[in-house]
Design an enzyme around this catalytic site. Structure first.
Site, PDB file in Angstrom:
ATOM      1  N   GLU A 184     -73.195  28.373  -0.209  1.00  0.00           N
ATOM      2  CA  GLU A 184     -72.083  29.178   0.299  1.00  0.00           C
ATOM      3  C   GLU A 184     -72.563  30.279   1.233  1.00  0.00           C
ATOM      4  O   GLU A 184     -71.882  30.624   2.203  1.00  0.00           O
ATOM      5  CB  GLU A 184     -71.284  29.749  -0.887  1.00  0.00           C
ATOM      6  CG  GLU A 184     -70.461  28.669  -1.587  1.00  0.00           C
ATOM      7  CD  GLU A 184     -69.840  29.128  -2.890  1.00  0.00           C
ATOM      8  OE1 GLU A 184     -68.614  28.996  -3.046  1.00  0.00           O
ATOM      9  OE2 GLU A 184     -70.584  29.617  -3.757  1.00  0.00           O
TER      10      GLU A 184
ATOM     11  N   GLU B 269     -70.896  23.287  -9.194  1.00  0.00           N
ATOM     12  CA  GLU B 269     -70.138  24.108 -10.140  1.00  0.00           C
ATOM     13  C   GLU B 269     -69.247  23.293 -11.081  1.00  0.00           C
ATOM     14  O   GLU B 269     -69.140  23.605 -12.271  1.00  0.00           O
ATOM     15  CB  GLU B 269     -69.294  25.136  -9.376  1.00  0.00           C
ATOM     16  CG  GLU B 269     -70.091  26.278  -8.778  1.00  0.00           C
ATOM     17  CD  GLU B 269     -70.694  25.954  -7.415  1.00  0.00           C
ATOM     18  OE1 GLU B 269     -71.272  26.856  -6.786  1.00  0.00           O
ATOM     19  OE2 GLU B 269     -70.592  24.771  -6.980  1.00  0.00           O
TER      20      GLU B 269
END
Length: 698
Positions: A141, A162
């Site tokens: 990210e 995740e």
């Protein structure tokens, strides 16, 4: 309100007291071609690549301070971000996150990451991410927030894992990635790959998908990246972006949700929340999208799935690498040649794996030339497939083929150090095989059995050297399933056991030490589990009701689908073995016996619909149960069996039960294996694990 926030921030700092801080060090780099000065930020936690850089509050603060400093300058042409050798960054520090007990704390974690990372895309000058190594979760990210990205062709792991752990990418990933590479490719990285045993992609794949704008070789990656950045700044290289707003986002998300329902039946909230966020990314502003990520992250941080996922992750990453009860590695004998008794599919799969991982000669034996040729031919054909996919060079393929040979006599095992049998699951046959092998091998040669349910001690009882017999139980398919149950018989010595664990490590398997007990761990529990469901059908419960009674757990397949995969004949044989050992708890279904006698492969037709003729073989019961009754019956039976196994010392701890079921039976990560789920639902009384393990802190 400000005071409450301050208190929450203080609590967050306390929760992350053990954080290994990733520092953001800034240095100026003069770009080539007169392109100006770049402030290059290096992310480094001060350790080598074996301890990857992660982000807790202190690490995020360090990066935020570095960005404050560069934003205040007026002499910069660009800002760059790079990681330490072999690692870019691998996301949030989840040890502290797992201790969060208040939703406001969870919200702060999401907002802090967004507040810091988004600045990379909101500077007055372009930002460049130079992905030199592993980039996962929040690390990826960071790169997505930058204006441009380069990646090394040597990067082995790029992922947003995740959902695998019960979370969503919460620092921009669900909003930035779909817009960058399109919703379909983003769903693959955000949802599909994590649920496919946490699949990672490599640098080349990331570049092909458009995650990175340029790719360079590892040897001079940073130099070439800086040169490329200079060309971008000078306008000599133009980076084009595809407009994905016209893509059919709704259909992509709907299709993915359908597949999730087929697989998880709503059991784990994380991937569903991730799909909602991906769909939102098409129309949401940056503020709206990031706020939605904050809310989703806070909800999931407060759920049991994250703790269960982290518990599972710890098992497969730590406990599996240091098996409980394994002898000293120094006792292991060197293995320079492998023998495989049998040349069927399982034996052939083992032979290929031994040859690929150990790179030693492997010889198969069987009763006739046709079987032998078929087994060796299978290995050679699989090598050719690997060659065709570019996973082997022509030289490697030729060497592998040369390593695997066949023989009609066991004399070929005379110089073998490790011989494993993979013949029919019958005690007399296996004892005969071992007796024949013992006549030709050295006294130090390890004799291993791939039995799934028979007594190792009985198998070795007629040998001169029973101490060198060990269980080496693979799961099918051999190359894919990571678990190896290593079984210690009554007389197995430490040198034999150490050698077995050494071979298991070389095969890149996760080995668990198991006591010689009927069906060991995975097959014992699955047989009990399936037996209860089949028993309910025998009593009159509609087959479809019983088969889907446990869908809410998100298991990889239903009990009758598993029966079809294993094969009714094998399942019946194991049930009979277990019934002989534990007649009060393991039954033998007459209806299953009729299915086997009829030669049926299971109750499902090739198109996955129920086969009415096969289902009719289970008719006749008069005491049907509800789906909930079947669910409780099966889970209570599991709890009872696990407790008995622990009392018998089949494994050393509940964690080994969970590890076996995760790696050998595909038990979902989001459940934390078996015992945490039974604890959380109150089915296990007393608990298997202490309160707070794999669940939200009280």
């Amino acid at each position: 309100m400000t005071d409450n926030k301050t208190n929450s921030e203080t609590d967050i700092t306390r929760l992350f007291a053990d954080e290994v801080v990733t520092r953001a060090a800034v240095r100026d780099v003069e770009l080539p071609y007169g392109a100006g000065t770049m402030a290059l930020i290096t992310l480094d936690n001060g350790f080598d690549h074996t301890k990857p850089s992660t982000f807790g509050p202190a690490g995020l603060t360090s990066l935020g301070e570095a960005l404050d400093a560069v934003a205040a300058r007026g002499d910069l042409a660009a800002v760059g971000v790079v990681g330490k050798p072999f690692v870019f960054a691998v996301g949030a520090d989840l040890k502290g996150a797992a201790l969060v007990s208040e939703r406001e704390q969870a919200l702060l974690i999401g907002r802090l990451g967004h507040d810091v990372f988004r600045r990379l895309g909101e500077l007055d000058v372009p930002s460049f991410a130079f992905v030199n190594g592993a980039a996962m979760g929040g690390g990826l990210e960071v790169a997505l927030h930058c204006t441009y990205r380069t990646i090394s062709s040597g990067v082995a792991a790029v992922a947003l894992p995740e959902c695998f752990l019960g979370l969503v990418p919460g620092w921009g990933g669900t909003q930035l990635l779909p817009r960058l590479i399109g919703p379909a490719a983003a769903v693959k990285l955000i949802v599909e790959n994590p649920l496919a045993q946490n699949r990672m992609i490599k640098g080349g794949e990331a570049f092909a998908l458009g995650v990175a704008d340029a790719m360079f070789e590892p040897a001079d990656f940073l130099e070439e990246s800086l040169r490329w950045a200079a060309q971008v700044l000078r306008g000599e290289v133009t980076v084009s972006r595809t407009d994905h707003t016209g893509d059919d986002w709704a259909k992509t998300v709907a299709d993915a949700r359908f597949l999730l329902d087929m697989r998880l039946h709503g059991a784990s909230p994380a991937p569903y929340r991730a799909l909602e966020l991906v769909e939102l990314a098409r129309t949401a502003s940056r503020d709206e999208g990031f706020a939605a990520e904050d809310e989703a992250l806070a909800d999931l941080l407060m759920g049991d799935e994250l703790r269960a996922g982290l518990y599972s992750f710890d098992l497969v990453q730590r406990r599996a690498k240091k098996p409980a009860g394994a002898p000293d590695k120094a006792l292991a004998r060197k293995v320079t040649k492998i023998g495989v008794v049998g040349a069927g599919l399982m034996a052939s799969q083992m032979a290929l794996l031994f040859a690929r991982r150990l790179e030693v000669p492997v010889v198969l034996t069987d009763l006739d030339q046709d079987r032998l040729d078929k087994g060796v031919g299978y290995v050679h054909a699989e090598v050719d497939k690997l060659l065709g996919k570019g996973r082997l060079s022509a030289d490697q393929a030729n060497r592998l083929k040369a390593l695997v040979t066949g023989s009609l006599t066991k004399d070929a095992f005379a110089d073998a150090d490790f011989v494993i049998e993979a013949v029919f699951e019958d005690m007399k046959v296996k004892r005969k095989v071992f007796a024949e092998v013992e006549e030709v091998v050295s006294a130090e040669c390890v004799l291993a059995t791939n039995t799934s349910s028979l007594s190792l001690t009985e198998m070795a009882s007629g040998l001169r050297h029973p101490e060198r017999v060990v269980g080496f139980h693979f799961f099918n398919p051999v190359a894919v399933m990571p678990l190896l149950e290593i079984v210690r018989g009554a007389k197995t010595d430490d040198a034999t056991l150490a050698t077995a664990f050494s071979v298991g490590r070389s095969l890149k398997k996760s080995s668990v030490l198991v006591k010689d007990a009927p069906a060991f761990v995975v097959n014992r529990l699955l047989t009990r589990f399936m037996g209860e469901v089949i028993g309910a059908v025998d009593e009159g419960t509609p087959l479809e009701v019983a088969d889907h009674a446990l869908d809410g757990l998100g298991l990889p397949m239903t009990p009758f689908a598993l029966l079809q995969l294993v094969g009714p004949a094998v399942a019946l044989h194991v049930a009979e073995t277990m019934h002989e050992a534990f007649p009060a708890r393991y039954g033998v279904s007459e209806n299953l016996a009729r299915l086997v006698a009829a030669g049926r492969p299971g109750v499902y037709a090739p198109d996955f619909s129920l086969d009415p003729e096969a289902v009719a073989l289970f008719a006749g019961g008069t005491s049907p149960s509800t789906a909930e009754e079947v669910r409780l019956r099966a889970l209570r039976a599991l709890a009872e069996e696990i407790r008995l196994m622990l009392q018998e010392g089949v494994v050393s701890a509940p964690q080994d039960i969970d590890l076996c079921m995760i790696l050998g039976a595909g038990w979902p990560f989001h459940l934390g294996g078996v015992t945490p789920y039974l604890d959380r639902t109150g089915i296990a009384e007393p608990r298997f694990l202490p309160p707070g393990v794999a669940s939200v802190p009280a």
